[in-house]
Every structure is written in C-alpha cells, then in structure tokens.
Design an enzyme around this catalytic site. Structure first.
Site, short mmCIF file in Angstrom:
data_model
loop_
_atom_site.label_atom_id
_atom_site.label_comp_id
_atom_site.label_asym_id
_atom_site.label_seq_id
_atom_site.Cartn_x
_atom_site.Cartn_y
_atom_site.Cartn_z
CE1 TYR A 133 -2.90 -3.18 1.14
CE2 TYR A 133 -4.39 -1.36 0.71
CZ TYR A 133 -4.16 -2.71 0.86
OH TYR A 133 -5.19 -3.59 0.74
CE LYS A 201 1.49 -17.49 1.36
NZ LYS A 201 0.91 -18.80 1.63
CG ASP A 247 -1.74 -20.17 3.24
OD1 ASP A 247 -0.84 -19.38 3.57
OD2 ASP A 247 -1.54 -21.38 3.07
CG ASP A 271 -7.72 -4.61 2.34
OD1 ASP A 271 -8.86 -4.48 2.80
OD2 ASP A 271 -7.37 -4.13 1.25
#
Ligand code: NAI
Length: 383
Positions: A133, A201, A247, A271
C-alpha cells in the site's frame, strides 16, 4: 456539570449526511448517560470540502487533526481528477494512522454464512502505512519499470524477472511492524485476552512478512517478556503469542475461530482478513473501525459512500453508531458503549432494520435510516 469532550467529525460523501443525522443523537445520548457532553466540531473533506474550499482535503483539516485526540468520519468517495488517489489513504499517511483496528463479533439475530458465528470474537490490528500500500508501483513496459527491471536483472541477480513485467514494491520496516504489534500486545494485556496471533506470509516473503513475524516475537520477548509466552510454553496467566501463515489463518478462522483473539498483521493480509471475518459474522455493512496514530483515535464507518442509495433515507447508520460505542469504550466508558450495542441488539431482536439488513433478519420490517436512528435513540438505557 457534564464533562465536555471535543470530537472532530467529517460528514463524508454519499450517504454520509443521512447516517450522521441518524447516528449522532444515539451517540450523544449514550455519552450523556455517562455524564459526558460531546462538543462536535466539523472538519471539511470530500465533496463538501471541494464545494467550500476547492480542495478535497484542506490543510486546515489535516492540521487540526494533527493536534486532536478524537475524531470520527463518514465514508469518503474517491475524488475525480484531483491527483489524490484516495482521501482515506491521504488521511492515514498525513496523520500517521498506523494501526487499523477492527473488532469482529456476531450480533445475534443476523443470519450468517457459517453455523457458529458466535464463536468469532476477534480484534484485528492491521498495519496501515507500509506494505504494497506504500504506492510504489510501475506499470508494465513503463520507462520506470524497464529501468528498475534492468537494474534488478543486471545488478541484483534477478535474471528471471520478465522484461515486460509490471513492478510493485513491498516495503516493511522494523519500526513500522513493531509499533503495530506492540499496540496489539498492550491491547490484549489490558483486557486480559488470551492470545495475540501474528498473521503473515513469511514462508514465501521471508524478508518482509517473515521479518514481521520475527519482529513480533522480538517485541513480545524484549518488551513484555514477563507477561507473554510462546505457544509451546503456554505458561499460566500469560498472553500467548501465536503465529500463523496467512492462508492457514483463513482456514483457522472458519474451523477453530474460538482459538483466536487479537490478530496482528501486515497491511494486505489485514485488508483481506478484516472483510472475510466481517462477512463470516454477517456484519460487513455494520462493522465499525478505528485508525490510530500515537495521539489520535480516528473512528470511521467502514463501508463506502453507497452512491446508489444516497439521499434516499435508506442507508444503515449502524457502522457509525458502533463507531460511537468504540469511541466511548476508548475513553473509558464501557457501560455507555454497551448501551449503544444493546440498543442495536434490541432493534434487531424486534426485527426493525434498514433494507440492507432485511435479507439477514427473517421476517424483518424495513425502516428508513432516520426511523432506525429514532428507534435506537429511544432505547430505555439511553433516556
Ligand atoms: P460501498 O460500501 O459504498 O457499497 C457496497 C454496497 O453496500 C452497495 O450495494 C451499497 O449500497 C451498500 N452499502 C454500503 N454501505 C451501506 C449502508 N450504510 N447502508 C446500506 N447499504 C450500504 O462500496 P463501493 O460501492 O465499492 O464504493 C463507493 C464509494 O465509496 C467509492 O468512491 C469508494 O472509494 C468509497 N469507499 C470509501 C470508504 C471509506 O471512506 N472508508 C470505504 C469503501 C469505499
């Protein structure tokens, strides 16, 4: 004499004016029940600001907010042709609102896509200023992408990078990650919550999200060592620091939601998980949120400007109303906050809801935005 508190407010575009008209009396009544009088001071942003000053985000708005401790905003549309990509992003950057905090729990009576929405009781701390972002992105085949691509291939051994690739950059810093995670840990400790989960991640993006994970464990150990423990240790009475690959966290949120409490996560993961969890409890349109710097708590309705229903008195003011509850909790008035939530619960129990919620409440009677506000304001604990 009632204690006075200054709250700066931005009306917002689209449905902004009508949801404020419905929500503010409810919030004021709850504050009054706690012996507080809110001194609302309007600041301009969005279309209203363009009309009055020619700028969608006047300097005065930013400067005033820099010295403020409490503010609340309605939704802001994306201004066309002003060079500002997003007013919300400009506000976050200009005010260093680095923590986006979203509590997620089920409101009984709202139908949801899962069998046990009541098991979700989480608070998401999303880093708000870094990650993809940051806005460093170059389109495919642009001169910038070609220059950067050739530097990466020739100087940094990135031979596999295709020459015609679009390129985005994902900056994440120790300072930016640690301040977010520190805040999440403090929040959990103050409320005696069982765990903070670092969601990342890091298995793939080892030096960005992997570092976020490591910095998180470092903060917990170095700054809260007596009060926290790892998942393996599980020392009684201590806050457990968990970490989960993003995930897997999405699976866990569906399969074992009760095992998670506070989630601290980088911007993009945050988000995704914020909206996914809000949808899981059937609350996508009613979820409140706050963006925080070290000095300012800036509460915001999390939905957009809903242009297709704007001005029709059909919008749901619940997100803004619940922002009021969050604000009251933030200033140490949990009972007044609870009155607002109870008022909303009573309206849902009575099946009198705005059109958007009617699909989630069996046998609902649809009421207008203004009527809904009146129903909430008439709740006995708010008299
Ligand atoms: P949106 O949230 O405005 O609308 C999505 C759907 O939800 C529409 O069907 C809308 O009618 C409905 N909806 C949203 N809020 C509602 C409410 N309070 N009551 C009843 N129905 C409601 O999202 P969309 O259409 O993607 O964006 C519209 C504009 O809002 C864009 O300019 C976008 O940039 C801006 N936006 C601003 C946000 C903010 O200021 N925090 C957040 C999201 C979008």
């Amino acid at each position: 004499m009632a204690e006075r508190k200054i709250i700066y407010w931005i009306e917002g575009d689209g449905i902004g004016p009508e949801i404020w008209r419905a929500a503010r009396p409810v919030i004021d009544r709850a504050a009054k029940s706690a012996g507080i009088e809110f001194d609302w001071r309007e600041l301009l942003a969005g279309e209203k600001a363009v009309q009055k000053t020619g700028s969608p985000l006047p300097d005065e708005t930013l400067e005033t907010l820099k010295g403020a401790d409490l503010a609340m905003k309605g939704p802001l549309g994306t201004p066309v042709g002003t060079g500002i990509r997003s007013l919300n992003v400009a506000l976050r950057k200009g005010l260093d609102l680095y923590a986006c905090i979203r509590p997620v729990s089920h409101i009984p009576g709202l139908e949801t896509p899962v069998k046990h929405p009541e098991l979700v009781n989480m608070v998401i701390f999303r880093e708000n200023t870094e990650d993809v972002y940051a806005g460093i992105e170059f389109s495919a085949k642009s001169a910038e992408a070609e220059k950067l691509g050739s530097f990466l291939r020739n100087e940094l051994n990135c031979a596999a990078l295709p020459p015609d690739a679009a390129i985005g950059i994902k900056p994440m810093t120790e300072k930016g990650s640690k301040r977010l995670i520190r805040r999440a840990i403090k929040y959990a400790l103050e409320r005696k919550l069982p765990s903070v989960t670092l969601m990342h991640k890091g298995n793939i993006m080892k030096f960005t999200e992997g570092a976020f994970r490591q910095w998180g464990h470092d903060v917990a150990r170095d700054e809260f060592g007596d009060l926290t423990c790892t998942e393996k240790e599980r020392l009684p009475g201590r806050l457990v620091i968990k970490d989960r690959i993003a995930d897997a966290m999405f699976q866990e949120a569906l399969l074992h939601p009760a095992e998670y409490s506070v989630i601290a996560t980088p911007n993009l993961d945050g988000d995704y998980i914020s909206d996914a969890l809000a949808a899981q409890v059937g609350g996508l349109g009613v979820a409140p949120g706050v963006n925080m710097s070290d000095t300012l708590a800036f509460f915001e309705a999390t939905h957009g400007t809903a242009p297709t229903i704007a001005g029709q008195d059909r919008a749901n003011p619940s997100s803004l109303v619940l922002c009021g509850a969050m604000l009251l909790e933030h200033i140490g008035q949990p009972e007044a906050a609870q009155s607002i939530r109870a008022a909303l619960q009573a309206a849902i129990d009575a099946k009198t809801v705005t059109g958007d919620l009617a699909a989630q409440v069996e046998g609902a009677k649809i009421v207008s935005c203004s009527e809904f506000g009146k129903i909430l304001a008439a709740y006995p604990a708010l008299q």
